[in-house]
Design an enzyme around this catalytic site. Structure first.
Site, PDB file in Angstrom:
ATOM      1  N   SER A 197       0.828  -1.198   0.000  1.00 53.64           N
ATOM      2  CA  SER A 197       0.000   0.000   0.000  1.00 53.64           C
ATOM      3  C   SER A 197       0.863   1.248   0.000  1.00 53.64           C
ATOM      4  O   SER A 197       2.068   1.200   0.196  1.00 53.64           O
ATOM      5  CB  SER A 197      -0.908   0.003   1.231  1.00 53.64           C
ATOM      6  OG  SER A 197      -0.157   0.375   2.368  1.00 53.64           O
ATOM      7  N   LYS A 198       0.210   2.352  -0.218  1.00 49.14           N
ATOM      8  CA  LYS A 198       0.839   3.657  -0.264  1.00 49.14           C
ATOM      9  C   LYS A 198       1.656   3.911   1.000  1.00 49.14           C
ATOM     10  O   LYS A 198       2.753   4.433   0.947  1.00 49.14           O
ATOM     11  CB  LYS A 198      -0.293   4.664  -0.406  1.00 49.14           C
ATOM     12  CG  LYS A 198       0.057   6.107  -0.390  1.00 49.14           C
ATOM     13  CD  LYS A 198      -1.191   6.883  -0.791  1.00 49.14           C
ATOM     14  CE  LYS A 198      -1.170   8.334  -0.396  1.00 49.14           C
ATOM     15  NZ  LYS A 198      -0.778   8.640   0.961  1.00 49.14           N
ATOM     16  N   ARG A 199       1.106   3.500   2.112  1.00 49.55           N
ATOM     17  CA  ARG A 199       1.779   3.692   3.397  1.00 49.55           C
ATOM     18  C   ARG A 199       3.170   3.045   3.454  1.00 49.55           C
ATOM     19  O   ARG A 199       4.067   3.563   4.073  1.00 49.55           O
ATOM     20  CB  ARG A 199       0.937   3.097   4.534  1.00 49.55           C
ATOM     21  CG  ARG A 199      -0.332   3.842   4.796  1.00 49.55           C
ATOM     22  CD  ARG A 199      -0.137   4.915   5.860  1.00 49.55           C
ATOM     23  NE  ARG A 199      -1.161   5.943   5.717  1.00 49.55           N
ATOM     24  CZ  ARG A 199      -0.988   7.076   5.033  1.00 49.55           C
ATOM     25  NH1 ARG A 199       0.170   7.327   4.446  1.00 49.55           N
ATOM     26  NH2 ARG A 199      -1.944   7.962   4.945  1.00 49.55           N
TER      27      ARG A 199
END
Length: 507
Positions: A263-265
């Site tokens: 994910s982006k995180r």
RNA sequence: GGCCGGUUCGUCUAACGGUUAGGACGCCAGGUUUUCAUCCUGGUAAUAGGGGUUCGAUUCCCCUACCGGCUACCA
């Protein structure tokens, strides 16, 4: 054999991430390999999640990657429009057809009522499912008289159309990667096909569009596997089973450490981009880094991505796009998720970057210099690029590794000073300055000859001379060979930097 | 919780049922070198566990464990 037509069908809800690019890539490779068509369709049936700029971002990203389409929202084609919101009027008839044939029904339950039911069930550690077991107790055209349904419809009461899942059937999906996947229909729920806002859901829209656009193969992420049986049912109920596309569900891309979908995180946390291009969120202005802006070249990015879930039988790992097209096959896609490895991405980039023709490297360097307002008028950039190319992993390294050519050191690496700068050093360097002063043709052979003669004459080791020499010209202990550096800098600048070092370095 | 899917070195992966289980990244060591990096050579390290089937299982079947996905009027 039917014509190969595949599609990439993202929803414009934000930037495209690595997994999405890989899905697009595999579709593209498959289309090109089989001489088929590749289509870009935008699935924007959820107006609530629309993000301005996302569609353009997707097109730009794939363009940067070298992934091209034959038809699509940006190109047009025989099945235009390719944006589902613009196809809105098309879907209703199919939902109606399903209702008429008894495969779907109207449901008038409000979202709030259903939420409430879910909560109640959850409290009892049960799962609420709108399906064969519960539909008879709910508020829909199956449980109320036909006249009442007509009346509700007439009066504009909000409703959705749900599929009527059969009760005791085994539904089988044939997946090109996973083989036969079957599920009991009683476990499926009566998914909404048509929303109260007049839009179809993904399930209806993708089946209708794939049929209408004559899609032959659906290659998509594994997250769609659980709803594939529903889609099969839809093809059957719509009478399209004989032209149903083949399915291939790709394994997910996982985070580098630990588990879970990438994910982006993870990018923020571990310091690598998860998006092909930099993205600025139009609502929050939050910026996410991109591979392009971080200094990756598309060849490396694509090659790296191609191997995350697919592999040839051979040991070959370096592929151009052409070679990928030639080698790709769905049957060699793996089933298990792949953890993304940012280190390997760097390795690929180093490989492709340092293999570039020097004139391309010069262009990159010129751009970097321009961006920082560093003048390079009288400098041989080609020569500099040759000297630093093997040291550059990312494009900006071209400048980081060559900065000292343009800007004289303002300070000197303390550790190197401590190690290389001895009491006798100033004397040695002064002597070197004198020797270099008399070198007529200030090029590598002459500088080298003079320096070596000087060292021999003085009876000292090369290191005793070269390390402090480097410190003066570079400011630290890294970089190309000293004779190269000196010759690029020129006699005047070389002598100036030696003098500056003698003036400024103290122990 | 339920359903579906998955499981070979740390990571990406290769291996008609028969291989000393191969390659790549990383890491470590050595070599090249005036430094750093590159580069070259070598090394490290894996079939989740348990049952079957078989003369023989990484490979086929079952169970367990673990991991993941899905479980919205999102895609």
């Amino acid at each position: 054999m039917r014509e190969v037509r595949v599609r990439f069908a993202p929803s414009p809800t934000g930037p495209l991430h690595l997994g999405g690019v890989r899905t697009a890539l595999y579709n593209y490779l498959f289309a090109r390999k089989s001489g088929g068509k590749f289509i870009l369709r935008i699935e924007d049936t959820d107006q609530g999640r629309f993000v301005p700029g996302a569609e353009q971002y997707i097109i730009e990203s794939l363009n940067w990657c070298g992934i091209t389409f034959d038809e699509g929202v940006h190109l047009g084609g025989p099945y235009t429009p390719y944006r589902q919101s613009e196809r809105k009027s098309l879907y209703r008839q199919y939902a109606d057809q399903l209702v008429a044939d008894g495969y779907a029904y109207y449901a008038f339950d409000t979202a709030e009522q259903l939420d409430q039911l879910r909560k109640e069930h959850e409290a009892k550690k049960q799962t609420f499912q709108y399906g064969p077991q519960t539909r008879q107790q709910l508020y829909n055209s199956l449980t109320i008289p036909a006249e009442k349904t007509a009346e509700l419809l007439e009066s504009g009461t909000p409703y959705v159309i749900r599929i009527r899942i059969p009760e005791n059937e085994t539904i089988t999906v044939t997946d090109r990667i996973r083989g036969l996947v079957s599920v009991e229909s009683s476990l499926l729920d009566d998914k909404v096909l048509f929303k109260s806002d007049g839009m179809p859901t993904y399930h209806l829209a993708n089946v209708v569009d794939d049929y209408l656009m004559k899609i032959s193969h659906v290659i998509r992420g594994e997250e769609w596997l659980p709803s594939a049986p529903l889609h099969v049912l839809l093809y059957r109920y719509l009478g399209w089973e004989s032209s149903m596309p083949e399915f291939a569900h790709l394994p997910l891309l996982l985070k580098p450490d630990g588990n879970g979908k990438l994910s982006k995180r993870d990018g923020d946390r571990l310091g690598f981009p998860v998006f092909p291009l930099r993205w600025t969120d139009p609502f929050t202005s939050e910026v996410s880094s991109g591979y392009r802006e971080s200094g990756y070249v598309p060849e490396a990015f694509i090659n790296m991505l191609s191997l995350l879930g697919w592999h040839e039988e051979s040991d070959k790992e370096l592929f151009t796009m052409e070679e990928l097209i030639d080698a790709f096959s769905i049957d060699r896609c793996s089933k298990s998720g792949a953890k993304f490895d940012p280190e390997k991405a760097k390795w690929f980039n180093h490989h492709y970057l340092s293999a570039k023709p020097v004139n391309e490297l010069v262009k990159y360097l010129e751009e970097l210099l321009k961006k920082e307002g560093i003048s390079s008028a009288s400098v041989n950039l080609e020569r500099i690029c040759e000297l630093v190319r093997d040291r550059a992993v990312l494009i900006p390294d071209l400048l980081e590794q060559s900065r000292f050519f343009f800007i004289a050191p303002k300070s000197y690496d303390e550790k190197v000073v401590a190690k290389a700068w001895k009491a006798e050093t100033p004397g040695i360097l002064s002597g070197l300055a004198e020797v270099l002063q008399s070198v007529e043709v200030f090029e590598v052979p002459a500088i080298e000859e003079a320096s070596k003669a000087y060292v021999a004459d003085k009876g000292i080791g090369m290191g005793q001379l070269m390390n402090p020499f480097r410190l003066c010209l570079v400011g630290t202990s890294a970089g190309p060979g000293m004779f190269d550096i000196a010759s690029v800098l020129g006699k005047e600048e070389t002598l100036r930097r030696i003098q500056a070092g003698l003036n400024n370095i103290v122990i």
